[in-house]
Design a protein around this motif. Structure first.
Motif, mmCIF file in Angstrom:
data_model
loop_
_atom_site.group_PDB
_atom_site.id
_atom_site.type_symbol
_atom_site.label_atom_id
_atom_site.label_comp_id
_atom_site.label_asym_id
_atom_site.label_seq_id
_atom_site.Cartn_x
_atom_site.Cartn_y
_atom_site.Cartn_z
ATOM 1 N N LYS A 62 67.473 -14.984 -25.520
ATOM 2 C CA LYS A 62 66.074 -15.154 -25.103
ATOM 3 C C LYS A 62 65.881 -16.459 -24.349
ATOM 4 C CE LYS A 62 63.926 -12.153 -28.439
ATOM 5 N NZ LYS A 62 62.634 -11.799 -28.963
ATOM 6 N N LEU A 63 66.499 -17.525 -24.825
ATOM 7 C CA LEU A 63 66.379 -18.816 -24.132
ATOM 8 C C LEU A 63 67.006 -18.748 -22.745
ATOM 9 C CD1 LEU A 63 67.043 -21.427 -26.980
ATOM 10 C CD2 LEU A 63 64.855 -20.825 -25.907
ATOM 11 N N GLY A 64 68.115 -18.035 -22.635
ATOM 12 C CA GLY A 64 68.755 -17.889 -21.321
ATOM 13 C C GLY A 64 67.859 -17.154 -20.336
ATOM 14 N N ALA A 65 67.229 -16.090 -20.812
ATOM 15 C CA ALA A 65 66.331 -15.333 -19.943
ATOM 16 C C ALA A 65 65.121 -16.171 -19.540
ATOM 17 C CB ALA A 65 65.873 -14.051 -20.639
ATOM 18 N N LEU A 66 64.552 -16.896 -20.502
ATOM 19 C CA LEU A 66 63.410 -17.753 -20.191
ATOM 20 C C LEU A 66 63.804 -18.874 -19.228
ATOM 21 C CD1 LEU A 66 61.736 -17.943 -23.713
ATOM 22 C CD2 LEU A 66 60.728 -16.953 -21.639
ATOM 23 N N GLN A 67 64.992 -19.437 -19.430
ATOM 24 C CA GLN A 67 65.450 -20.507 -18.539
ATOM 25 C C GLN A 67 65.652 -19.987 -17.125
ATOM 26 O OE1 GLN A 67 65.667 -23.847 -19.297
ATOM 27 N NE2 GLN A 67 65.857 -23.984 -17.085
ATOM 28 N N ALA A 68 66.178 -18.793 -16.992
ATOM 29 C CA ALA A 68 66.353 -18.206 -15.663
ATOM 30 C C ALA A 68 64.997 -17.992 -14.996
ATOM 31 C CB ALA A 68 67.107 -16.876 -15.767
ATOM 32 N N PHE A 69 64.029 -17.537 -15.761
ATOM 33 C CA PHE A 69 62.683 -17.331 -15.220
ATOM 34 C C PHE A 69 62.078 -18.663 -14.780
ATOM 35 C CE2 PHE A 69 58.209 -16.177 -15.207
ATOM 36 C CZ PHE A 69 58.248 -14.903 -14.644
ATOM 37 N N ILE A 70 62.257 -19.692 -15.606
ATOM 38 C CA ILE A 70 61.738 -21.025 -15.261
ATOM 39 C C ILE A 70 62.432 -21.553 -14.011
ATOM 40 C CG2 ILE A 70 61.672 -23.442 -16.034
ATOM 41 C CD1 ILE A 70 61.137 -22.338 -18.874
ATOM 42 N N ASN A 71 63.724 -21.303 -13.878
ATOM 43 C CA ASN A 71 64.445 -21.730 -12.667
ATOM 44 C C ASN A 71 63.860 -21.076 -11.425
ATOM 45 O OD1 ASN A 71 66.138 -23.406 -14.121
ATOM 46 N ND2 ASN A 71 67.802 -21.913 -14.230
ATOM 47 N N ASN A 72 63.517 -19.784 -11.518
ATOM 48 C CA ASN A 72 62.882 -19.101 -10.381
ATOM 49 C C ASN A 72 61.530 -19.713 -10.067
ATOM 50 O OD1 ASN A 72 64.938 -17.277 -9.864
ATOM 51 N ND2 ASN A 72 64.095 -15.720 -11.223
ATOM 52 N N LEU A 73 60.766 -20.001 -11.109
ATOM 53 C CA LEU A 73 59.451 -20.622 -10.899
ATOM 54 C C LEU A 73 59.598 -22.004 -10.269
ATOM 55 C CD1 LEU A 73 57.655 -19.647 -14.238
ATOM 56 C CD2 LEU A 73 57.200 -18.719 -11.957
ATOM 57 N N ASN A 74 60.581 -22.767 -10.723
ATOM 58 C CA ASN A 74 60.811 -24.085 -10.140
ATOM 59 C C ASN A 74 61.206 -23.984 -8.669
ATOM 60 O OD1 ASN A 74 60.192 -25.951 -12.183
ATOM 61 N ND2 ASN A 74 62.137 -25.569 -13.206
ATOM 62 N N GLY A 75 62.007 -22.991 -8.335
ATOM 63 C CA GLY A 75 62.355 -22.767 -6.930
ATOM 64 C C GLY A 75 61.116 -22.457 -6.102
ATOM 65 N N GLY A 76 60.237 -21.636 -6.649
ATOM 66 C CA GLY A 76 58.983 -21.331 -5.977
ATOM 67 C C GLY A 76 58.105 -22.557 -5.831
ATOM 68 N N LEU A 77 58.114 -23.407 -6.839
ATOM 69 C CA LEU A 77 57.327 -24.643 -6.799
ATOM 70 C C LEU A 77 57.846 -25.585 -5.715
ATOM 71 C CD1 LEU A 77 55.023 -26.226 -8.109
ATOM 72 C CD2 LEU A 77 56.670 -27.077 -9.789
ATOM 73 N N ILE A 78 59.150 -25.691 -5.604
ATOM 74 C CA ILE A 78 59.752 -26.530 -4.551
ATOM 75 C C ILE A 78 59.369 -25.986 -3.175
ATOM 76 C CG2 ILE A 78 61.954 -27.185 -3.480
ATOM 77 C CD1 ILE A 78 63.085 -27.309 -6.396
ATOM 78 N N THR A 79 59.460 -24.682 -3.012
ATOM 79 C CA THR A 79 59.102 -24.064 -1.735
ATOM 80 C C THR A 79 57.624 -24.277 -1.422
ATOM 81 O OG1 THR A 79 60.816 -22.402 -2.053
ATOM 82 C CG2 THR A 79 59.123 -21.900 -0.431
ATOM 83 N N ALA A 80 56.770 -24.141 -2.434
ATOM 84 C CA ALA A 80 55.332 -24.329 -2.228
ATOM 85 C C ALA A 80 55.023 -25.771 -1.858
ATOM 86 C CB ALA A 80 54.568 -23.920 -3.483
ATOM 87 N N ASN A 81 55.689 -26.719 -2.493
ATOM 88 C CA ASN A 81 55.472 -28.126 -2.141
ATOM 89 C C ASN A 81 55.920 -28.410 -0.712
ATOM 90 O OD1 ASN A 81 54.240 -29.461 -4.409
ATOM 91 N ND2 ASN A 81 56.127 -29.085 -5.540
ATOM 92 N N THR A 82 57.021 -27.816 -0.305
ATOM 93 C CA THR A 82 57.494 -27.971 1.071
ATOM 94 C C THR A 82 56.500 -27.354 2.049
ATOM 95 O OG1 THR A 82 59.786 -27.917 0.302
ATOM 96 C CG2 THR A 82 59.411 -27.491 2.645
ATOM 97 N N ALA A 83 55.989 -26.174 1.703
ATOM 98 C CA ALA A 83 55.005 -25.505 2.563
ATOM 99 C C ALA A 83 53.731 -26.333 2.657
ATOM 100 C CB ALA A 83 54.694 -24.112 2.027
ATOM 101 N N LEU A 84 53.321 -26.954 1.545
ATOM 102 C CA LEU A 84 52.122 -27.800 1.566
ATOM 103 C C LEU A 84 52.321 -28.995 2.487
ATOM 104 C CD1 LEU A 84 49.307 -28.492 0.491
ATOM 105 C CD2 LEU A 84 50.429 -29.708 -1.386
ATOM 106 N N SER A 85 53.464 -29.637 2.372
ATOM 107 C CA SER A 85 53.752 -30.793 3.220
ATOM 108 C C SER A 85 53.734 -30.409 4.695
ATOM 109 C CB SER A 85 55.104 -31.379 2.836
ATOM 110 O OG SER A 85 55.452 -32.434 3.689
#
Length: 160
Positions: free
Chosen positions: A114-137
């Motif tokens: 379960k922790l592995g699955a949640l961590q993978a999901f969080i990694n995807n969200l973090n990737g999206g967050l990085i992309t969104a911050n780049t798009a904002l800039s």
């Protein structure tokens, strides 16, 4: 595992620059529909919300009302809202991870899975967050914001 609503390099969340002047037009003046409804035949639908529904709608609007009332360009507002949503989802998944670690009913293997699955999901969200911050800039640079608008966007970005 992929996340719904995340941004990736091919989808910055910003509107594309499509030249609509080259879009073909359709002449529908000669088309008639059998039994077409005329305006005097249309009945209106009345909808009423319960008190709880009205409160929920007001709360949902309140989350991003500061962004909507900021006077910033629409594309920047959308990216700011996306960043907030991603941060909220990351916080929720982190709370789920804490709950899994506290759950004494799970075996060590189940916890690890379960922790592995949640961590993978969080990694995807973090990737999206990085992309969104780049798009904002990028959007802020392209919009040619005033120093006051840049400060407003930065303060909205810092708010959770």
């Amino acid at each position: 595992m992929s996340a719904i609503g995340t941004l990736n390099p091919g989808n910055s969340g910003l509107s594309s620059l499509i030249d609509i002047s080259k879009t073909p037009t359709v002449d529908d003046s000669g088309i008639t529909l059998p039994g077409a409804v005329t305006p005097d035949m249309v009945q209106g639908i009345n909808v009423s919300l319960s008190g709880a529904g009205i409160e929920k709608a007001a709360a949902a609007r309140g989350e991003n009302s500061d962004i909507e009332e900021s006077g910033l360009p629409e594309n920047i507002q959308q990216v700011l809202k996306m960043i907030r949503k991603l941060r909220q989802q990351i916080a929720e998944k982190m709370a789920e991870m804490q709950a899994v670690m506290r759950d004494k009913r799970l075996s060590p293997e189940e916890i690890k899975a379960k922790l592995g699955a949640l961590q993978a999901f969080i990694n995807n969200l973090n990737g999206g967050l990085i992309t969104a911050n780049t798009a904002l800039s990028k959007a802020m640079k392209q919009a040619g914001l005033t120093p006051e608008q840049i400060l407003k966007a930065a303060s909205l970005l810092m708010k959770s």
